[in-house]
Design an enzyme around this catalytic site. Structure first.
Site, short mmCIF file in Angstrom:
data_model
loop_
_atom_site.label_atom_id
_atom_site.label_comp_id
_atom_site.label_asym_id
_atom_site.label_seq_id
_atom_site.Cartn_x
_atom_site.Cartn_y
_atom_site.Cartn_z
N VAL A 44 0.82 -1.20 0.00
CA VAL A 44 0.00 0.00 0.00
C VAL A 44 0.86 1.26 0.00
O VAL A 44 2.01 1.24 0.45
CB VAL A 44 -0.96 0.05 1.21
CG1 VAL A 44 -1.87 -1.15 1.23
CG2 VAL A 44 -0.22 0.16 2.51
N CYS A 45 0.29 2.34 -0.52
CA CYS A 45 0.89 3.67 -0.44
C CYS A 45 -0.28 4.66 -0.33
O CYS A 45 -1.37 4.28 0.07
CB CYS A 45 1.78 3.96 -1.64
SG CYS A 45 0.91 4.12 -3.21
N ARG A 46 -0.07 5.91 -0.69
CA ARG A 46 -1.14 6.90 -0.57
C ARG A 46 -2.24 6.68 -1.60
O ARG A 46 -3.41 6.64 -1.28
CB ARG A 46 -0.58 8.32 -0.68
CG ARG A 46 -1.67 9.40 -0.48
CD ARG A 46 -1.14 10.80 -0.67
NE ARG A 46 -0.60 11.03 -1.99
CZ ARG A 46 -1.31 11.28 -3.09
NH1 ARG A 46 -2.62 11.35 -3.04
NH2 ARG A 46 -0.72 11.46 -4.25
#
Length: 100
Positions: free
Chosen positions: A61-63
């Protein structure tokens, strides 16, 4: 690219999946993160990936999903079973607030 939706990740939390958050430390600290996630910034992924279980499904995951997509591609070509959480933490928080 293998992808997984935020609501699917939430359903998997009871099984304690391997979740790798590749955002920068400031994002991790100030914008929250998924319970149980491991923080490995994208810039450090290659050097720290050896600590990840190659037999486990890894959710990245990231932003917004862009950095995690790049991380997934690298992990997959390196022999890991990686899935990109579509929409990133923005979608995670949206789903938590407004439903999926």
């Amino acid at each position: 690219m293998k992808e997984i939706m935020p609501y699917e990740v939430e359903q998997l939390l009871k099984h304690k999946p391997v979740i790798v958050d590749v955002r920068e430390l400031s994002e991790w600290m100030t914008n929250g993160h998924i319970p149980g996630a491991v923080h490995i910034p994208l810039s450090q992924l290659e050097e720290k990936a050896a600590g990840l279980d190659r037999t486990a499904d890894i959710i990245v995951v990231c932003r917004s999903g862009s950095r995690s997509e790049a991380a997934c591609e690298w992990l997959q070509t390196s022999g890991y079973r990686a899935y990109n959480m579509k929409g990133g933490m923005s979608s995670w928080f949206w789903d938590k607030t407004y439903g999926s």
